[in-house]
Scaffold this motif. Structure first.
Motif, short mmCIF file in Angstrom:
data_model
loop_
_atom_site.label_atom_id
_atom_site.label_comp_id
_atom_site.label_asym_id
_atom_site.label_seq_id
_atom_site.Cartn_x
_atom_site.Cartn_y
_atom_site.Cartn_z
N VAL A 131 0.84 -1.19 0.00
CA VAL A 131 0.00 0.00 0.00
C VAL A 131 0.88 1.25 0.00
N LEU A 132 0.28 2.37 -0.38
CA LEU A 132 1.04 3.61 -0.46
C LEU A 132 1.46 4.11 0.91
N ASP A 133 0.65 3.84 1.93
CA ASP A 133 0.98 4.28 3.29
C ASP A 133 2.22 3.53 3.77
N GLN A 134 3.33 4.23 3.86
CA GLN A 134 4.60 3.58 4.21
C GLN A 134 4.73 3.30 5.69
N THR A 135 3.84 3.80 6.51
CA THR A 135 3.89 3.44 7.93
C THR A 135 3.27 2.07 8.15
N ARG A 136 2.48 1.61 7.20
CA ARG A 136 1.89 0.27 7.29
C ARG A 136 2.43 -0.67 6.20
N ARG A 137 2.93 -0.08 5.14
CA ARG A 137 3.58 -0.81 4.05
C ARG A 137 2.70 -1.75 3.26
N LYS A 138 2.08 -2.72 3.94
CA LYS A 138 1.29 -3.64 3.13
C LYS A 138 0.08 -4.22 3.83
N ASP A 173 -7.27 5.81 15.61
CA ASP A 173 -6.00 5.99 14.90
C ASP A 173 -6.08 7.27 14.07
N SER A 174 -7.18 7.43 13.35
CA SER A 174 -7.34 8.62 12.51
C SER A 174 -7.31 9.89 13.35
N ILE A 175 -8.04 9.89 14.45
CA ILE A 175 -8.07 11.08 15.30
C ILE A 175 -6.65 11.40 15.80
N GLY A 176 -5.91 10.36 16.15
CA GLY A 176 -4.53 10.57 16.57
C GLY A 176 -3.70 11.22 15.47
N VAL A 177 -3.84 10.70 14.26
CA VAL A 177 -3.10 11.28 13.12
C VAL A 177 -3.55 12.72 12.89
N CYS A 232 -14.60 10.69 11.94
CA CYS A 232 -13.20 10.74 12.40
C CYS A 232 -12.26 10.63 11.22
N ASP A 233 -12.54 9.70 10.32
CA ASP A 233 -11.66 9.53 9.16
C ASP A 233 -11.66 10.78 8.29
N GLU A 234 -12.84 11.32 8.06
CA GLU A 234 -12.90 12.48 7.17
C GLU A 234 -12.28 13.72 7.79
N ALA A 235 -12.55 13.94 9.06
CA ALA A 235 -11.96 15.12 9.72
C ALA A 235 -10.45 15.01 9.72
N SER A 236 -9.95 13.80 9.92
CA SER A 236 -8.50 13.61 9.98
C SER A 236 -7.87 13.71 8.59
N THR A 237 -8.56 13.22 7.61
CA THR A 237 -8.06 13.38 6.25
C THR A 237 -7.99 14.86 5.90
N THR A 294 -4.45 8.40 6.84
CA THR A 294 -5.89 8.62 7.04
C THR A 294 -6.70 8.15 5.83
N ARG A 295 -6.12 8.33 4.63
CA ARG A 295 -6.85 7.87 3.44
C ARG A 295 -6.99 6.35 3.44
N LEU A 296 -5.96 5.66 3.93
CA LEU A 296 -6.06 4.20 4.02
C LEU A 296 -7.09 3.83 5.10
N ASN A 297 -7.03 4.54 6.23
CA ASN A 297 -8.00 4.27 7.30
C ASN A 297 -9.43 4.40 6.80
N GLU A 298 -9.65 5.38 5.92
CA GLU A 298 -11.02 5.58 5.40
C GLU A 298 -11.57 4.30 4.78
N GLN A 299 -10.67 3.48 4.23
CA GLN A 299 -11.14 2.28 3.52
C GLN A 299 -11.28 1.06 4.43
N PHE A 300 -10.85 1.19 5.68
CA PHE A 300 -10.93 0.05 6.60
C PHE A 300 -12.32 -0.06 7.23
#
Lengths: 395, 363
Positions: free
Chosen positions: B177-184, B222-226, B300-305, B333-339
């Protein structure tokens, strides 16, 4: 007494429901659609007096305000039950019920408290507020209405604006300038003014939605106010005004938020009953769900304002956040309604002004700017959040 | 207890997952995800909601937001959502043998689980008791040995299967995945894989609800934290950055944008708190609180994005560089939106639920 059930919430609910069913005239809503200003005011006086027969209007008054110090949870139940039957609001009493007791409790003399607070409860006395001026809105401290001491009187000259229900009010909480020395905040004094004093001229201002009641400008020409009507000390008015304004940001918002929350659920059920077209529209369904979700957050915030107040956390930023979020959400709800109501919402129709969500979405939508502008405009709240909460520099 | 837990998580992450180490991880110069896993294991974080009899801390779901908000704030490398989500799913099945076998191992971090992050279940079928096909995207740490996957049962209904990924017929595929903090993320390729169990009907419903509830709480937090991290970093940068002879944080146009981010995050966070309170004090079997959790997760996801997106713009040119953290915020956050349901899906589902109890004659 209904409030004897204050600790048993389900009994409290039942008692409120039974009382409302007995007391609130079933035709009140239709009766108030298109009502004249005078009829609306009289209706509010009557409804206030009904509520007060059970201490319901002043139930939130802490004991130090001479009230019954009802818990936040029990107070919420009163609001929810009033909302459930869409009971009339009493906007004419906002200053009497919130601003006045908050101000007198902290800064009034015992004589002032004894004279004015029971009169609200027993006689339904309406108060208004004279804070803003044409040249002093967000920059309230630059106010110019002048009071000059003359023996046992202050002589007041100047102009106030946005004084809601001034024409029905018996008294006014008035901010005046008594000194031009030092900072502009340091020369402000807080007075109680009888509205029937010679030299006062109240002129209604018609609102954008056509309503005439909420707004007035008030002219003061050589108005003589007895010195005993001073609240606190001379030139202490700015500090006292902060207490008055803080009262706006507590239960008033919670009541509105709880009403909106109940109304959102009611409107959804009504939409189902009438098989409203928007229920077939996936995007509008999502938007509605989002409004309902946000309302849960706003109710939580509004409750927090009150519990923080009760704990004496006076420097909290929660009121500023709540003010913006609550008013914006209300505007979104009304905007959504106006947008989805079709051309009907654009037709001229008489409305009932005494509920939060009326029979006229476009008119509610217009009126929602009262929320985003008054009580410290949302832009002022953004300044506060940026500078005090986020620590961004003023200059 | 809860505050101590949160403070302990925050202080460890502050020390171990600072921005330099995170960038080194992204550039392949350390194993930060494994290091953090090791800390989480030693400090008992992974057993937050596991019962004490199974060596956990025995706490309720209110631990999930505490935990994941800190993980989001520090953009923690690797994945910790799947352990809590998988744990909640197992607890919902309430199978004594499963609990005894897996909960202590999950609490101790000895086994790493995969969980499904979307509703995809079409391409993986249960036939004659075995799994065939390929799962939808799965979330979990590297080196997972157990997984929950969504599949289509023999009767065509959606099901959840629990599988041992070391079993014959099971291949874990990487899904970078593009999010390099999670990688895959991962997918499971199954050829006649014998699952540990296939959950259907009532057990499926319970597992599905627990998975979504815990997964959404964790992801939203997680999103709110970010989001708050993005806001803090941005305000700090704006206060340093001088233009026109003054810090640009003193400009009202900038201040109001930051205030907007702050108030949207505040509302989302309050929604999440309200939803959690409904879950914990719930008066029904969780159906109602599920609606509010779903709506809170979307917010939460949208506000954080939005906070992350604004951080890029407000940083100016440097916000658009690899070196700065802003793109981490937005990717995460964009990845979180899809979870566990996108904002659109969650809001649509929520209105379905809110209108499902409609009785035309009701008052």
């Amino acid at each position: 007494m209904i409030l004897n059930h204050r600790d048993d919430f389900s009994a409290l609910r039942s008692a409120l429901r039974a009382w409302l069913a007995d007391t609130l005239p079933s035709d009140w809503f239709e009766h108030m659609v298109g009502a004249t200003e005078e009829d609306s005011l009289q209706f509010q006086r009557d409804w206030f007096s009904s509520l007060e027969s059970e201490c319901l209007a002043t139930a939130h008054w802490p004991t130090r305000w001479g009230g019954v110090n009802l818990s936040l949870s029990a107070q919420s139940i009163i609001y929810e039950e009033l909302a459930r039957v869409n009971a009339p609001m009493i906007p004419a009493y906002v200053i009497s019920l919130y601003h006045l007791p908050a101000t007198l409790a902290e800064f009034g003399t015992p004589e002032q408290r004894d004279r004015y607070l029971p009169a609200v409860r027993n006689e339904g006395v309406i108060w208004c507020q004279g804070f803003s001026e044409p040249g002093a809105g967000s920059d309230l401290a630059s106010l110019k209405t002048q009071a000059v001491r003359d023996g046992d009187y202050y002589v007041v000259n100047g102009q106030k604006v946005w004084s809601s229900y001034a024409h029905g009010a018996k008294h006014c909480l008035l901010l005046v300038r008594t000194s031009n020395e030092g900072s502009k905040h340091a020369g402000i004094t807080y007075l109680i003014v009888d509205m029937d004093t010679p030299g006062i001229d109240v002129r209604p201002i018609v609102q954008a939605d056509g309503a005439r009641l909420d707004f007035a400008e008030v002219f003061y020409e050589d108005v003589r106010v007895p010195v005993e009507n001073l609240i606190g000390e001379e030139n202490q008015g700015w500090q006292i005004a902060q207490t008055t304004l803080a009262a706006e940001r507590g239960v008033i918002i919670l009541e509105k938020a709880l009403r909106w929350r109940v109304q959102l659920k009611t409107m959804l059920h009504q939409a189902q009953q009438s098989n409203a077209y928007w229920l077939q529209d996936a995007q509008l369904r999502r938007e509605y769900a989002r409004l309902m979700g946000k309302m849960e957050g706003v109710v939580t915030l509004a409750r927090r304002v009150i519990s923080e107040n009760e704990r004496g956390e006076l420097r909290s930023m929660t009121p500023a956040y709540t003010k913006i979020l609550c008013s914006e959400l209300a505007q979104e709800i009304h905007s959504w309604r106006a947008r989805t109501a079709g051309i009907e919402a654009q037709l001229v129709a008489p409305k009932n002004h005494l509920v939060e969500i009326t029979n006229h979405p476009m008119s509610d939508y217009l009126r929602s700017w009262a929320l985003t502008i008054s009580g410290g405009s949302n832009e002022i709240m953004r300044n506060l959040i940026a500078q005090r909460d986020l620590g961004m520099p003023k200059r | 207890m809860k505050e101590e837990f949160r403070d302990s998580v925050a202080s460890v992450l502050k020390a171990e997952c600072d921005t330099l180490r995170l960038h080194a991880y992204v550039d392949g110069r350390n194993n930060l995800d494994l290091d953090l896993w090791e800390h989480a294991t030693q400090l008992g974080w992974l057993g937050a909601i596991v019962e004490e009899e199974f060596d956990g801390l025995g706490q309720d779901f209110s631990m999930i937001p505490l935990f994941h908000r800190e993980f989001g704030h520090y953009l923690a490398a690797g994945d910790f959502i799947s352990t809590h989500t998988f744990t909640a799913t197992l607890q919902a099945i309430n199978d004594a043998d499963f609990s005894k076998q897996y909960l202590p191992a999950l609490a101790a971090g000895r086994i790493k689980p995969l969980v499904p992050v979307t509703d995809d279940h079409i391409a993986l079928e249960v036939k004659d008791g075995v799994l065939r096909g390929i799962s939808g995207p799965l979330l979990g740490p590297a080196g997972a040995s157990i997984g929950a996957v969504r599949a289509t049962a023999e009767n065509g209904d959606p099901a959840i299967a629990i599988v041992d990924t070391d079993t014959r017929g099971c291949t874990i595929n990487d899904l970078p995945v593009l999010d390099q903090t999670r990688r895959k993320l991962y997918t499971l390729e199954c050829s006649d894989l014998q699952p540990l169990v296939v959950l259907q009907d009532d057990r499926f419903k319970r597992a599905d609800r627990a998975l979504n509830t815990s997964g959404r709480l964790a992801t939203a937090s997680d999103s709110i934290g970010v989001g708050y991290r993005a806001l803090e970093s941005t305000v700090a940068y704006l206060s340093e950055r001088q233009q026109f002879g003054r810090p640009i944080a003193s400009l009202q146009a900038i201040q109001h944008r930051c205030a907007n981010i702050a108030k949207d995050l505040k509302l989302a966070q309050c929604q999440l708190e309200a939803a959690l309170a409904q879950l914990l004090n719930g008066d029904d079997d969780g159906n109602d609180s599920a609606t509010w959790i779903a709506l809170a997760k979307a917010e939460c996801d949208e506000a954080s994005t939005q906070a992350a997106a604004e951080s890029i713009q407000l940083h100016g040119g440097v916000g658009f560089t690899w070196e700065y953290d802003c793109h981490f915020f937005l990717h995460r956050t964009r990845l979180n939106e899809q979870f566990f349901g996108s904002p659109n899906d969650l809001r649509g589902d929520a209105l379905d639920r809110l209108t499902s109890d409609f009785r035309p004659t009701s008052q």
